[in-house]
Structures are given as C-alpha cells and as structure tokens.
Design a protein around this motif. Sequence first.
Motif, PDB file in Angstrom:
ATOM      1  N   SER A  29      -1.578  -4.580  -2.783  1.00  0.00           N
ATOM      2  CA  SER A  29      -0.488  -4.615  -3.755  1.00  0.00           C
ATOM      3  C   SER A  29      -0.545  -3.402  -4.665  1.00  0.00           C
ATOM      4  CB  SER A  29      -0.499  -5.912  -4.559  1.00  0.00           C
ATOM      5  OG  SER A  29      -1.635  -5.974  -5.388  1.00  0.00           O
ATOM      6  N   GLN A  72       2.444  -0.689  -4.928  1.00  0.00           N
ATOM      7  CA  GLN A  72       3.041  -0.305  -6.196  1.00  0.00           C
ATOM      8  C   GLN A  72       3.034   1.217  -6.345  1.00  0.00           C
ATOM      9  OE1 GLN A  72       0.839  -2.510  -9.099  1.00  0.00           O
ATOM     10  NE2 GLN A  72       1.997  -4.398  -8.776  1.00  0.00           N
ATOM     11  N   GLN A  73       1.942   1.853  -5.955  1.00  0.00           N
ATOM     12  CA  GLN A  73       1.870   3.305  -6.076  1.00  0.00           C
ATOM     13  C   GLN A  73       2.888   3.989  -5.166  1.00  0.00           C
ATOM     14  OE1 GLN A  73      -2.184   4.671  -5.581  1.00  0.00           O
ATOM     15  NE2 GLN A  73      -2.210   5.199  -7.758  1.00  0.00           N
ATOM     16  N   GLU A 115       5.692   2.706  -4.199  1.00  0.00           N
ATOM     17  CA  GLU A 115       7.003   2.459  -4.790  1.00  0.00           C
ATOM     18  C   GLU A 115       7.239   3.393  -5.973  1.00  0.00           C
ATOM     19  OE1 GLU A 115       7.161  -1.696  -5.769  1.00  0.00           O
ATOM     20  OE2 GLU A 115       7.237  -2.319  -3.674  1.00  0.00           O
TER      21      GLU A 115
END
Length: 179
Positions: free
Chosen positions: A18, A22-23, A25
């Motif tokens: 996750s 996130q990185q 994204e």
Amino acid sequence: MTKTYLRFLLVGSLISLSACAQQSEVRQMRQEVGSLNQQMTKLGDQSIKLTQQNSLNAKSTTGVYLLPGSNTPARLNSQIGNLQMSLSNVAAEANGTRATLTIKGESNDPLPAFTGEIAWGQFQGTTDNYQEVNVQTQRIEAPASVLAPSDVTIPLRLPGITPDQLGFVRIHDIQPNVP
C-alpha cells in the motif's frame, strides 16, 4: 506460532504494497499536474498571441496579420472574396523558417487563381504602438481550385529569420490572376 508469523508477514506485505501504491499514485499525480501546467502555459501564450493578432487586424488597413502561436485563422476581405487564412507548421530550417499558409474561401464557389504579397518580420513596441522591423516580402501564386468550398495550402520559406524571431506574417494585395 506459524499462523501468527504468517499473519504478521501478510500484514507487513500489505503495508509495504500500500505504501508503494501510494507513492506511485503520488508520482502519477505529480506528472499529471506537471503536464497540466505545461498545457496551461501553452494556452496562456496562445491566448496572448490571439489577442494581439485580433488587435492588429482590427487596426490593419493593409491585409491581415497572422501571429505564430495564435493557432487561429484571420479573415480578409479581398478582391476574390472573403478568405480565412491561417499559419501552421512553423519550424526552423537551414536558412530561416518554414511554415504553411492555408487560405480558405468562405463562399460556395471555387477560388480562382490568384496572386498575393506576403510580408514577415518582427515587431518593435507594443500592440497599440508598434513598428514592423526587419521586414521582408515575397510574392505568392495560387492555382485555381476545382472544388468548392475550396482551400489552398501554400508552403512558405521565410529566409533570414528564426521561428523565435518571427513576430508576424502579413498577407495583402490578393488579386485574381489574369492570364
């Protein structure tokens, strides 16, 4: 203990995945924002050029001005009728600049063969109080169109000026070509 260890490993893996998601994204968002900024800058520049082109043409008594980067046609009432003219494909070449001039007739009649004058150069001053400098000219000839409504594409060679220096192209003195 094996089940606890596997749960711990699974939870740790999910947290790692996750965080990576996130990185990626965030990275994608940054790229999209950068791309949008470039597009906004380009549209802002185009808007300025279009405003300048419209202002120059509103005051012009000798033909129609086309500014590189405005990406918008200008209208000229000529001896062969109302014409829409646009400038595209402005690029550097060995001795200056090349561009494409497109002339479209607004009537349902084919365009006759015609001649015209092209002037190009730089501006000095402001849009309200300007002077054309380093102006060069050339004559153009276009054959008669067969189709209606018609358009003519004329390749231009503008020697002695780079695309960055090119302030304007002015088209004037459009006349039917009388054999």
